[in-house]
Design a protein around this motif. Structure first.
Motif, PDB file in Angstrom:
ATOM      1  N   ALA A 492       0.694  -1.088  -0.435  1.00 38.89           N
ATOM      2  CA  ALA A 492      -0.196   0.076   0.325  1.00 38.89           C
ATOM      3  C   ALA A 492       0.677   0.731   0.261  1.00 38.89           C
ATOM      4  O   ALA A 492       0.726   2.664  -0.472  1.00 38.89           O
ATOM      5  N   ALA A 493       1.311   1.234   0.788  1.00 39.91           N
ATOM      6  CA  ALA A 493       3.191   2.299   0.849  1.00 39.91           C
ATOM      7  C   ALA A 493       3.686   2.373  -0.930  1.00 39.91           C
ATOM      8  O   ALA A 493       3.080   3.739  -0.697  1.00 39.91           O
ATOM      9  N   ALA A 494       3.745   1.483  -1.189  1.00 41.33           N
ATOM     10  CA  ALA A 494       4.469   1.970  -2.455  1.00 41.33           C
ATOM     11  C   ALA A 494       3.299   2.012  -3.838  1.00 41.33           C
ATOM     12  O   ALA A 494       3.796   3.016  -4.558  1.00 41.33           O
ATOM     13  N   LEU A 495       1.951   1.787  -2.959  1.00 40.73           N
ATOM     14  CA  LEU A 495       1.020   1.963  -4.864  1.00 40.73           C
ATOM     15  C   LEU A 495       1.080   4.004  -4.378  1.00 40.73           C
ATOM     16  O   LEU A 495       0.574   4.512  -5.428  1.00 40.73           O
ATOM     17  N   ASN A 496       0.609   4.086  -3.039  1.00 43.28           N
ATOM     18  CA  ASN A 496       0.474   5.827  -2.656  1.00 43.28           C
ATOM     19  C   ASN A 496       1.305   6.468  -2.662  1.00 43.28           C
ATOM     20  O   ASN A 496       1.028   7.370  -2.051  1.00 43.28           O
TER      21      ASN A 496
END
Length: 570
Positions: A492-496
């Motif tokens: 999620a951190a990578a995508l957001n």
């Protein structure tokens, strides 16, 4: 009785008990229609069409059913005693001896049109055209008088690049698999359907090693004929992967990168790709409640963007829970096909933790069973690419950032652990390298696919991350498997973009960028060395794994110097 009297008798009885009953009785005593007049045969074919099977040499089958709906295929399976309904409504079947793919039984016909392009190796094993023809004669002979089930549909959600596929099955349950896994045509599309690829699956036929195969099972692809024959194995995954292998050959000729990956998008249309072999969490992690699923396993990357090859999902169910994988849990219902899932005898409730039959318990379901799935399954060029690996050595960080060159190195390497049950004979994780995260299905050299990926990373300025869903604090048997909540948080951190401004430090051996912090993830697990009770033991294990990477990469002497330099340093 003369043929004309037979036909007249058939016409008379048609009013009384139905022509199908009479002809089926006749066929039970006579395997073919040889000897009947053309008039009798024409009458039979009018009642029971073969939908053009003669074009591939199939003559005199029994009843031929084309594109039956899921309900009818389930009814046929139950009537034949080949499956049961679970309490959740899904059809449940057992696949017997073969509960996973059988790579040692896969062959490619060595024929003139593809010989110079195929990357012949231990996975792309040649078989002579004479042996193929002999096998195919056995298949056609076996089919005579037997009922067949046809699915005519498509592979490739983008109409510009899709291919017509015909799946011919001996078993209605396997035809249900094809119906749910591939792209189902509209009535209009079915009327004008043309099969570019044909797969003929007859699990009841056991092969003979005298025909150049290794066992009773065989999966043989003829790229010149665009034909695949499968026998001896009831595992439906062989059908799906065979079609994928064809796409991996033919799509490259149309400037489409075929990929063993899942894909999803956010509400703004930002697409992400997830590469990884079976057991790395690809299906689970792409089925994100906060993102829309494009597809779970096989995609093409064209000049226009991403598109799903399939019309369904084929998910592992071992240890499935509603809490961790709600989309998959809720998709298992009437119309879905479960393989080798153990049911309670009294209640027919599935026990997803029971691995009595195999670790590789599976379910196939159409993609529209997933809420908010992207239909048609097409997306834009991705902003983020995730490489998933289940590191059995416990060396790699939970998440690391890759340069373009590192991305190419790890794509060519395709490191993960082969998990129990994915293939026959695998009972515990083993370290393995699978080029492009799908080497068993790549008929061409890995460099062909790697070069296409590198061009797209450069052109679209894509960020690539390596995510370890394997072990931390020690290798398999000592450390612990990464918690799925932490893996979800890193992704999620990578995508957001939550780690876009975070500092990264290079791993001392692998050189990948390790983040100093990731929201929702304990900082002490980001540096894998800190999770080991013995730091020196970690260093030895890291060097051991690095040597394995280097040894594997010797297979690719044509890789550019900058890509080779992006590997581990030791």
């Amino acid at each position: 009785m003369s043929d004309r009297r037979l036909l007249q008798n058939t016409n008379n009885l048609y009013r009384d008990i139905s022509v199908s009953t009479l002809i089926e009785q006749q066929l039970s005593h006579r395997e073919t229609l040889d000897g009947y007049t053309n008039e009798a045969i024409d009458f039979y074919r009018a009642e029971f069409p073969t939908y053009g099977l003669e074009a591939i040499g199939i003559k005199h089958p029994g009843r031929v059913y084309r594109n039956l709906c899921a309900s009818k295929l389930i009814e046929h399976t139950l009537a034949r005693g080949e499956g049961v309904l679970a309490s959740n409504g899904a059809l449940c079947v057992k696949t017997g001896k073969y509960t996973g793919r059988s790579p040692n039984d896969k062959f490619i016909v060595d024929e003139a049109s593809s010989h110079d392009e195929i990357h012949w190796n231990q996975l792309n094993v040649p078989i002579s055209e004479d042996n193929f023809n002999r096998l195919y004669r056995h298949v056609r002979a076996y089919i005579q008088g037997r009922d067949l089930y046809i699915f005519d549909g498509y592979v490739g959600a983008d109409p510009k690049y899709r291919m017509g596929v015909r799946i011919i099955n001996e078993l209605p349950a396997q035809n249900l698999f094809a119906h749910q896994m591939f792209i189902r045509p509209t009535d209009e599309e079915l009327d004008r359907h043309h099969a570019d690829f044909t797969v003929l699956a007859v699990p009841g036929l056991h092969g003979d090693t005298d025909d150049g195969i290794n066992s009773e099972a065989f999966i043989v692809a003829h790229f010149g004929k665009k034909l695949i024959i499968i026998g001896g194995s009831h595992y439906a995954g062989e059908i799906k992967k065979s079609v994928f292998s064809l796409m991996n050959y033919f799509m490259t000729k149309r400037d489409v990168l075929p990929m063993h990956c899942s894909a999803n998008m956010d509400d703004r249309g930002n697409t992400a790709l997830f590469f990884g072999l079976s057991g790395t969490g690809k299906t689970t992690l792409s089925a994100d409640p906060d993102r829309r699923t494009i597809g779970d396993d096989e995609h093409g990357w064209s000049p226009e963007g991403i598109f799903n090859f399939e019309g369904g999902c084929y998910a592992k169910t071992i240890h499935l829970s509603r809490e961790d994988e709600p989309h998959i849990w809720d998709a298992i219902r009437f119309g879905s096909l479960m393989e080798n899932v153990v049911l309670d005898r009294a209640t027919r409730n599935p026990d997803y933790h029971d691995n009595t039959l195999t670790e590789n318990t599976r379910v196939a379901y159409p993609i529209h069973y997933i809420p908010d799935a992207v239909i048609p399954s097409i997306g834009s060029h991705p902003k983020t690419v995730i490489f998933l690996t289940a590191d059995a050595f416990g060396v790699l960080p939970p998440i690391s950032k890759l340069t373009k060159e590192q991305a190419m190195y790890h794509f060519i390497s395709g490191y993960t652990s082969k998990l129990a049950g994915t293939e026959r004979g695998i009972t515990e994780p083993q370290a393995t390298f699978s080029a492009c995260f799908g080497k068993p299905f790549l008929p061409l050299s890995a460099s062909v696919y790697a070069e296409m990926l590198g061009q797209r990373i450069e052109q679209h300025k894509i960020q690539v991350y390596l995510v370890n869903t394997g072990w931390s604090g020690g290798g398999y048997g000592v450390g612990r498997r990464m918690e799925i909540k932490h893996t979800r948080a890193t992704i999620a951190a990578a995508l957001n973009g939550d780690i876009d401004d975070v500092s990264f430090f290079p791993h001392p051996v692998f050189g990948v960028g390790v983040p100093e912090r990731v929201p929702g993830v304990p900082s002490e697990i980001l540096d894998p060395k800190h999770t080991w009770s013995d730091p020196d033991a970690y260093d030895r294990q890291a060097l051991n794994l690095a040597r394995r990477f280097a040894e594997n990469f010797l297979r690719y002497p044509d890789a550019a110097p900058e890509i080779r330099a992006a590997g581990p340093v030791f």
